[in-house]
Scaffold this active site. Structure first.
Site, short mmCIF file in Angstrom:
data_model
loop_
_atom_site.label_atom_id
_atom_site.label_comp_id
_atom_site.label_asym_id
_atom_site.label_seq_id
_atom_site.Cartn_x
_atom_site.Cartn_y
_atom_site.Cartn_z
N HIS A 1 7.04 67.39 18.00
CA HIS A 1 6.88 67.60 16.56
C HIS A 1 5.45 67.28 16.13
CE1 HIS A 1 11.15 68.01 16.52
NE2 HIS A 1 11.38 66.75 16.76
N HIS B 1 10.04 65.32 24.00
CA HIS B 1 11.39 64.76 24.11
C HIS B 1 12.43 65.88 24.19
CE1 HIS B 1 10.67 65.59 19.83
NE2 HIS B 1 11.96 65.80 19.74
N ARG C 1 8.83 74.27 20.52
CA ARG C 1 9.50 74.33 21.82
C ARG C 1 8.48 74.55 22.92
NH1 ARG C 1 12.69 78.32 19.59
NH2 ARG C 1 14.41 77.45 18.40
#
Length: 323
Positions: A103, A178, A198
């Site tokens: 993110h 993650h 992604r």
């Protein structure tokens, strides 16, 4: 009108990796298949949750903040965020692994998407045998080595894989690579953002589109934090009938509470809303002589104007979240 503890109507999200645990373990009520996420409290545009019952039934977070301002979210929260609610609260069920992802920071997210960044945390509620999470890198790595592993389709080899069990907790700051592995059911607390980059998706095809999902490797490269850590799991106490610090960050604060019997909570000095996520058992909340039940898989928001509540249970565990 006097504010009261509020439950919202969850929004159920199809995910190609979703399973049935939101229904079988958390007693969620839906008919669709492959539901991977239950958005419990959301102010994401187009995905606003609505009040489930009471005099405010049907209202969104935005409408509540517009009407009650600091009495609803806290004066300091209102001053900082205005009519935007700062947190997104979810339960997540991964039947198969989520994509490897990252993110962006507040700065990158603002610049690229006019959004908050996405600092988040996970609290594992149930995990199948040998189920794991991926958090960060297994060893020191630089950008060049990372790109080589990505190109050779061996990126999973340099990720840190951790077998998990109920109660395990991880803080995922922006920039940390993650993924939630297969067989994990968890509670997620995050900033209000739906921006995810992604990196790797197992070359899967989404049956609803017939295509592989989009990757965002160019965007992700500037977002990744390549720093190595030797421990990613959060250590915390589990003392009964007290607020045990779980994750305290600049974006949200979460405590773990195990209640056996009765406790009272005094929020007079806390200038914030408070959210309870029940992660085990069931409890009863008393506020202004009204009683509210909260069972595993349920979430309730206490507006900032509520200063005192009484909580009782034979045995229950819940997360206490505030700004």
């Amino acid at each position: 009108m006097e504010l009261y503890p509020i439950k919202f109507e969850p929004l159920y999200k199809y995910r190609l990796w979703g399973g049935e645990k939101l229904k079988t373990h958390l007693n969620k009520d839906y008919n669709e298949e492959s539901i991977g996420e239950s958005w419990e409290i959301s102010d994401v545009k187009g995905d606003e949750t609505k009040v489930l019952k009471g005099a405010l039934k049907g209202q969104t977070l935005k409408q509540l903040i517009q009407t009650y301002k600091g009495a609803f979210v806290g004066e300091s929260v209102y001053k900082t965020f205005g009519e935007d609610f700062p947190l997104l609260i979810k339960f997540i069920d991964a039947k198969t692994p989520l994509s490897i992802q990252v993110h962006p920071s507040n700065e990158l997210a603002k610049e690229r998407h006019n959004s908050f960044g996405k600092n988040e945390m996970w609290y594992v509620m149930q995990a199948d045998k040998d189920a794991e999470l991926i958090v960060g890198f297994e060893s020191e790595i630089d950008k060049e080595e990372y790109l080589k592993q990505l190109e050779e389709d061996t990126i999973l080899n340099v990720m840190h894989h951790e077998t998990v069990a109920q109660g395990d907790t991880f803080y995922i700051p922006t920039g940390r690579i993650h993924a939630i592995g297969a067989g994990v059911l968890l509670a997620e607390i995050q900033q209000t953002s739906d921006v995810t980059y992604r990196i790797y998706d197992y070359n899967r095809v989404d049956v609803t589109t017939g295509k592989e999902r989009e990757l965002h490797n160019e965007l992700a490269l500037d977002a990744i934090d390549f720093k190595y850590f030797d421990n990613f799991k959060t250590d915390y106490k589990k003392e009964v009938n007290t607020s045990n610090i779980l994750v305290h960050s600049p974006y949200f604060k979460t405590n773990f509470i195990k209640v056996e019997g009765e406790i009272t909570k005094d929020y007079t000095k806390l200038d914030s809303f408070v959210i309870y996520m029940c992660v085990s058992g069931a409890l009863e909340i008393e506020s202004n002589n009204e009683k509210y039940t909260l069972k595993i898989g349920e979430t309730i928001l206490l507006p900032a104007a509520i200063d005192n509540v009484k909580i009782s249970s034979n045995k229950a565990e819940f997360l206490e979240i505030y700004y």
